[in-house]
Scaffold this active site. Structure first.
Site, mmCIF file in Angstrom:
data_model
loop_
_atom_site.group_PDB
_atom_site.id
_atom_site.type_symbol
_atom_site.label_atom_id
_atom_site.label_comp_id
_atom_site.label_asym_id
_atom_site.label_seq_id
_atom_site.Cartn_x
_atom_site.Cartn_y
_atom_site.Cartn_z
ATOM 1 N N LYS A 124 0.867 -1.188 0.000
ATOM 2 C CA LYS A 124 0.000 0.000 0.000
ATOM 3 C C LYS A 124 0.897 1.229 0.000
ATOM 4 O O LYS A 124 1.806 1.330 0.830
ATOM 5 C CB LYS A 124 -0.919 0.019 1.238
ATOM 6 C CG LYS A 124 -1.794 1.278 1.270
ATOM 7 C CD LYS A 124 -2.917 1.187 2.266
ATOM 8 C CE LYS A 124 -2.494 1.546 3.653
ATOM 9 N NZ LYS A 124 -3.648 1.644 4.579
ATOM 10 N N ARG A 153 -9.976 -1.547 7.849
ATOM 11 C CA ARG A 153 -8.981 -2.465 8.457
ATOM 12 C C ARG A 153 -8.395 -1.886 9.747
ATOM 13 O O ARG A 153 -8.027 -2.603 10.667
ATOM 14 C CB ARG A 153 -7.940 -2.935 7.456
ATOM 15 C CG ARG A 153 -7.000 -1.909 6.834
ATOM 16 C CD ARG A 153 -5.979 -1.424 7.787
ATOM 17 N NE ARG A 153 -4.660 -1.227 7.252
ATOM 18 C CZ ARG A 153 -3.759 -0.467 7.833
ATOM 19 N NH1 ARG A 153 -4.054 0.235 8.922
ATOM 20 N NH2 ARG A 153 -2.552 -0.349 7.338
ATOM 21 N N GLY A 165 -3.244 6.078 16.616
ATOM 22 C CA GLY A 165 -2.765 7.274 15.910
ATOM 23 C C GLY A 165 -1.280 7.278 15.616
ATOM 24 O O GLY A 165 -0.848 7.811 14.599
HETATM 25 N N1 LIG Z 1 -2.525 2.590 13.017
HETATM 26 C C1 LIG Z 1 -2.976 2.604 11.796
HETATM 27 O O1 LIG Z 1 -3.043 1.586 11.117
HETATM 28 C C2 LIG Z 1 -3.482 3.891 11.212
HETATM 29 C C3 LIG Z 1 -4.264 3.885 10.052
HETATM 30 C C4 LIG Z 1 -4.772 5.091 9.570
HETATM 31 C C5 LIG Z 1 -4.482 6.289 10.226
HETATM 32 N N2 LIG Z 1 -3.676 6.260 11.333
HETATM 33 C C6 LIG Z 1 -3.358 7.495 12.067
HETATM 34 O O2 LIG Z 1 -4.486 7.850 12.839
HETATM 35 C C7 LIG Z 1 -4.462 9.264 13.096
HETATM 36 C C8 LIG Z 1 -5.829 9.880 12.822
HETATM 37 O O3 LIG Z 1 -6.136 9.720 11.442
HETATM 38 P P1 LIG Z 1 -7.492 10.356 10.828
HETATM 39 O O4 LIG Z 1 -7.496 9.918 9.411
HETATM 40 O O5 LIG Z 1 -8.655 10.062 11.689
HETATM 41 O O6 LIG Z 1 -7.147 11.910 10.909
HETATM 42 P P2 LIG Z 1 -8.178 13.114 10.840
HETATM 43 O O7 LIG Z 1 -7.365 14.300 10.424
HETATM 44 O O8 LIG Z 1 -9.371 12.761 10.053
HETATM 45 O O9 LIG Z 1 -8.636 13.299 12.374
HETATM 46 C C9 LIG Z 1 -7.686 13.622 13.367
HETATM 47 C C10 LIG Z 1 -8.349 13.912 14.698
HETATM 48 O O10 LIG Z 1 -7.317 14.333 15.606
HETATM 49 C C11 LIG Z 1 -7.483 15.729 15.953
HETATM 50 N N3 LIG Z 1 -6.161 16.362 15.877
HETATM 51 C C12 LIG Z 1 -5.594 17.011 14.816
HETATM 52 N N4 LIG Z 1 -4.371 17.442 15.163
HETATM 53 C C13 LIG Z 1 -4.164 17.062 16.442
HETATM 54 C C14 LIG Z 1 -3.071 17.216 17.348
HETATM 55 N N5 LIG Z 1 -1.946 17.826 16.992
HETATM 56 N N6 LIG Z 1 -3.216 16.699 18.600
HETATM 57 C C15 LIG Z 1 -4.338 16.061 18.967
HETATM 58 N N7 LIG Z 1 -5.402 15.884 18.162
HETATM 59 C C16 LIG Z 1 -5.299 16.376 16.902
HETATM 60 C C17 LIG Z 1 -8.464 16.289 14.944
HETATM 61 O O11 LIG Z 1 -9.187 17.391 15.491
HETATM 62 C C18 LIG Z 1 -9.345 15.061 14.674
HETATM 63 O O12 LIG Z 1 -10.257 14.884 15.727
HETATM 64 C C19 LIG Z 1 -3.310 9.817 12.232
HETATM 65 O O13 LIG Z 1 -2.168 9.971 13.034
HETATM 66 C C20 LIG Z 1 -3.092 8.719 11.200
HETATM 67 O O14 LIG Z 1 -1.784 8.723 10.679
HETATM 68 C C21 LIG Z 1 -3.193 5.095 11.840
#
Ligand SMILES: NC(=O)c1ccc[n+]([C@@H]2O[C@H](COP(=O)([O-])OP(=O)(O)OC[C@H]3O[C@@H](n4cnc5c(N)ncnc54)[C@H](O)[C@@H]3O)[C@@H](O)[C@H]2O)c1
Length: 330
Positions: A70, A113, A228
């Site tokens: 991916k 996933r 996250g």
């Molecule tokens: N573990 C995994 O497999 C996996 C998969 C996808 C995404 N992620 C990670 O999950 C996280 C969230 O992804 P998303 O697509 O929901 O993002 P998003 O931008 O849609 O949502 C992020 C959320 O966090 C808040 N936020 C933004 N900046 C922030 C900060 N500095 N501190 C605290 N909160 C903050 C936002 O207000 C929102 O509620 C990202 O870090 C992304 O890389 C991990």
């Protein structure tokens, strides 16, 4: 001439069911532990620090007969252009012949996933009688996390949503959450300290780089699924929580380098050896998950390319049963 499937985001929305995705991701964790699922080294490139980057996660699922990757791009400036900041594709190849099988839009699939991963962590190491969930983060992933969690814990009574940046985001999220269940209460919360003290399961899905939940706030027996932190420098919970908790990772190597456990290890609060095992060890019965009702447990999910390969392959197999999916000569 070979032909490959090309699945759009709406195709994946039609093809993927949460129950099946949970089963597929659980199987991936098991295959990884048993050795037929292998990860290849991750590729990460920052075009411009905190502005534009891309990563490639890849691997092989030998028993399933498929390997792939991916590629995900994150371009922060896209917000101003009204374009998605995050985009990507999954590519699948036949393990016998190397021939490409499919090119799949990764957006919805990633949410499914990742939601499944958070819920699987809770299924294996949270208390079975958990009834209250706190969702930290009200973005794209949050919808999938709650959807999957209530699939695995159908008796959830309350789901609290907290947005660390803007309280209004949480309220809008709760109003718009499209998978509400009749016997569950959904509320946006402002006081994260009180909410953390009430929750049985806490899921974090933000790009935070500093702890948002402190050790003193959390009651005995709480489970964390930390979603996250998937890149060096990200961190969501107080590393002191980790010091006294049972720690399980999806992949120990990724967790130490880019996951929630990274900073705790770098700061000397925990060591790599404190990570009890990978979730596949618990699923396959090789290691014990939760040891007591009072124990705090943490599942660090950094995200494995194998999850995308397995879920993508499932979508392709299901697409084979549909007439209107695009197949292109290659
Ligand atoms: N573990 C995994 O497999 C996996 C998969 C996808 C995404 N992620 C990670 O999950 C996280 C969230 O992804 P998303 O697509 O929901 O993002 P998003 O931008 O849609 O949502 C992020 C959320 O966090 C808040 N936020 C933004 N900046 C922030 C900060 N500095 N501190 C605290 N909160 C903050 C936002 O207000 C929102 O509620 C990202 O870090 C992304 O890389 C991990």
């Amino acid at each position: 001439m070979n032909s490959i499937y090309v699945l759009s985001e709406s195709d994946t929305m039609e093809l993927l069911e949460m129950e099946e995705v949970i089963e597929a991701v659980e199987n991936v964790y098991r295959e990884k532990t048993l050795g037929s699922g292998k990860l290849f080294p991750m590729v990460f490139h920052e075009f411009e620090s905190q502005v534009a980057d891309m990563d490639i996660k890849s691997g092989t699922l030998d028993d399933m007969g498929v390997y792939g990757l991916k590629l995900v791009s994150w371009f922060g400036e896209n917000r101003k252009k009204n374009l998605p900041m995050l985009s990507g594709v999954v590519m699948l190849f036949d393990r016998e012949t190397g021939i490409p099988l499919a090119l799949i839009n990764a957006e919805h699939m990633t949410g499914m996933r990742t939601g499944a991963a958070g819920a699987i962590g809770a299924r294996y190491i949270a208390r079975r009688d958990s009834q209250v969930m706190l969702m930290v983060g009200a973005g794209h992933q949050a919808t999938y996390q709650i959807r999957a969690m209530q699939t695995v814990f159908p008796a959830l009574k309350k789901v609290m949503v907290f947005d660390p940046v803007n309280m209004d985001n949480a309220s809008v999220f709760v109003d718009n959450f499209g998978y509400k269940k009749e016997n569950t209460q959904y509320i946006a919360v402002e006081n994260i300290e009180a909410a953390a003290g009430e929750a049985d399961i806490i899921v974090t899905a933000t790009p935070s780089r500093k702890p948002m939940i402190m050790k003193e706030w959390v009651k005995p027996g709480t489970h964390f699924s930390c979603m996250g932190s998937d890149m060096e420098g990200k961190q969501e919970i107080d590393p002191e929580i980790l010091a006294s908790a049972r720690l399980v990772a999806d992949d120990i190597n990724q967790s130490v380098n880019v996951g929630e456990f990274e900073k705790g290890i770098k700061e000397g609060i925990i060591s790599k050896e404190d990570i009890i095992c990978e979730i596949g060890d618990v699923i396959s019965g090789r290691k014990k998950g939760r040891m007591s009702e009072e124990e705090i447990t943490v599942f660090d999910s950094t995200g494995l390319g194998l999850q995308d390969i397995a879920v993508g392959y499932m979508a392709v197999k299901k697409a084979g049963l549909m007439d209107d999916i695009k197949k292109m000569n290659f």
